[in-house]
Write an enzyme that holds these catalytic residues in place. Structure first.
Site: not given
Ligand SMILES: Cc1cc2nc3c(=O)[nH]c(=O)nc-3n(C[C@H](O)[C@H](O)[C@H](O)COP(=O)(O)OP(=O)(O)OC[C@H]3O[C@@H](n4cnc5c(N)ncnc54)[C@H](O)[C@@H]3O)c2cc1C
Length: 475
Positions: A39, A42, A313, A450
């Site tokens: 997860g 996020c 990200d 409405h």
């Molecule tokens: C406080 C906060 C509130 C937020 N609120 C929102 C919101 O309301 N709406 C919204 O759209 N976005 C929100 N975001 C942004 C959102 O969380 C991110 O944009 C999203 O999680 C990015 O998804 P991702 O799949 O790129 O990576 P992530 O969710 O960052 O997941 C990456 C995963 O990769 C794993 N990982 C990293 N490197 C390795 C490795 N070498 N080997 C194995 N595993 C690894 C990590 O452990 C992690 O589990 C929020 C962020 C924060 C910090």
């Protein structure tokens, strides 16, 4: 050694785990490597836990003003530990759901740190750095490793006085006061939550408005609303240094701004951005190129290495969960399409909604007036105040407005910006209009139920013709 996989994914956030499920739907054999929780950010430290806290904060706010609604609530209290316990249940339930879905879709989960030891081998390592498994020669690799909070050299995290968003979520006692460094959406959401729960909060932002990336009016309205609600907002304030004392001293942090002003509080939250997780991934072994700090990708999310893709990200596009998920869809559909010889998909960022879960809520999609002007698009603006909507009055959501931007040449809706109401839900309707090029005229020919807040979208569309039904405009 493991079986041959069609797709090996590193990172199980909303990018990686969704890619895994969708790839399984397409009949691909999938490996998913995750070193922390399924997860990702996020679910564990981002979207979901903060929105669980927003829900508690909203309820507390309502309980405190219950008398206005004809309801008697004897004594509302908001112990942070209990709010966190509920939040954790939500996270755990969703986490269990993701795990079940992955298992039912026969996705092979590898727990550990994924490392590219060559362009076609992923080593899975335990926390001590020992290799526990190896995924060799997958047809495609997807990097979805996400991001982490950015540290600020003048305000380095110590986890006690100076906190990042992860630390704040781990805190079980409400600080009596808090300075938030950064007026972006994460800083503003935490300010809104902690202020509602009872902390005295001051936001310090280097630029001239809150939510700098969004339509100017949204940040200005939020600033006014925050100030009315007791949240301090210091704009154009660049931090020069931060002084800290013993955590139990009050205040224990002093933030000094260039020019001399200073803000003191029990805790400092640094929310100035996020950095991509590119280190320790072995990108250099695979020849994956960076662009600045991010992994370089094209509009099909391909990196510089043909069979390696990246999403979310770590690519530095729009750091939002639903963007990571949309990018995942493009990657998976293209892997399947390439095998079938079908046309390939591209990412299009023109209709990406973004919501800010402050009180009041904010949401936006498409172009602002400024962005339209920069692209040379002549535009007109239709706006409508929630105060003129029956449902808004009935439900106590009168603060704010809906603003629609249309291309004045053909009437197509190219942007929508909402302050107040249930903006994060309403924006979905505007997103459909922007995505499929609906015109303002077509919106006015649509029947909205409405009494609902959605009627404000209809009225804003009518406003583009100077003909909103529920506000008088001189003709
Ligand atoms: C406080 C906060 C509130 C937020 N609120 C929102 C919101 O309301 N709406 C919204 O759209 N976005 C929100 N975001 C942004 C959102 O969380 C991110 O944009 C999203 O999680 C990015 O998804 P991702 O799949 O790129 O990576 P992530 O969710 O960052 O997941 C990456 C995963 O990769 C794993 N990982 C990293 N490197 C390795 C490795 N070498 N080997 C194995 N595993 C690894 C990590 O452990 C992690 O589990 C929020 C962020 C924060 C910090």
């Amino acid at each position: 050694m493991s079986d041959a996989f069609d797709l090996a994914i590193i990172g199980a956030g909303p990018g990686g785990y969704v890619a895994a499920i969708r790839a399984a739907h397409r009949g691909l054999r999938v490996a998913l490597v995750e070193k922390q929780g399924l997860g990702g950010v996020c679910l564990h430290t981002g979207c979901i836990p903060t929105k669980a806290m927003v829900a508690s904060a909203d309820l507390f706010r309502q309980a405190q003003s219950a008398a206005q609604w004809g309801i008697t609530v004897p004594q509302a209290a908001a112990p942070l530990a209990a709010i966190n316990a509920r939040r954790q249940k939500v996270v755990e339930q969703l986490g269990a759901g993701i795990k079940t879905l992955l298992e039912k879709n026969r996705i092979q989960i590898f727990s550990g740190h994924g490392f590219l030891s060559s362009p076609s081998v992923i080593e899975v390592r335990d926390p001590a750095g020992r290799a526990t498994a190896e995924i060799s020669n997958p047809v495609a690799i997807l990097l979805a490793t996400g991001s982490r909070p950015m540290d600020l050299p003048v305000a380095r995290r110590d986890g006690v006085n100076i906190l990042n968003s992860d630390d704040l979520l781990a805190m079980n006692e409400l600080p009596p006061d808090m300075v938030v460094l950064g007026g972006g959406y994460i800083g503003c959401e935490f300010a809104s939550i902690f202020s509602a729960l009872g902390s005295r909060v001051t936001i310090v932002e280097a630029l001239d408005r809150l939510l700098p990336g969004l339509d100017r009016e949204l940040g200005q309205w939020l600033e006014r609303s925050f100030k009315r609600g007791g949240i301090g907002v210091a704009l154009n304030s660049r931090v020069e240094r931060v002084e800290t004392g013993a955590p139990e001293s009050s205040p224990s942090v002093r933030v000094v701004i260039s020019g001399g002003a200073s803000y003191s509080a029990g805790r400092l939250l640094v929310a100035v951005g996020r950095v991509p997780n590119t280190e320790g991934l072995g990108l250099e072994n695979a020849g994956v190129a960076l662009e600045g700090p991010y992994i370089r990708v094209d509009d099909q999310m391909r990196t510089s290495v043909p069979h390696i893709h990246a999403i979310g990200d770590v690519t530095g596009k729009l750091a939002l969960a639903h963007v990571a998920t949309a990018q995942a869809r493009v990657v998976v559909e293209n892997l399947a399409a390439a095998a079938e010889g079908s046309p390939l998909q591209k990412m299009n960022y023109d209709a990406v909604p973004a919501s800010v879960f402050t009180h009041p809520e904010i949401a936006t999609v498409g172009l602002t007036e400024e962005q339209a002007a920069a692209r040379g698009i002549p535009c007109k603006v239709g706006r409508f105040p929630f105060a003129a909507i029956g449902k808004a009055l009935a439900s106590g959501n009168t603060e704010g407005f809906v603003k629609l931007i249309a291309d004045s040449r053909d009437g197509r809706v190219i942007g929508g910006h909402i302050f107040g109401g249930h903006a994060s839900e309403l924006i979905g309707q505007v997103t459909l209009a922007v995505r499929f090029g609906l015109t303002a005229q077509q919106l006015t020919e649509t029947i909205f139920a409405h009494p609902t807040l959605s009627e404000s979208i209809l009225e804003a569309a009518e406003g583009l013709f100077g003909k909103s039904t529920h506000v008088f405009s001189r003709r």
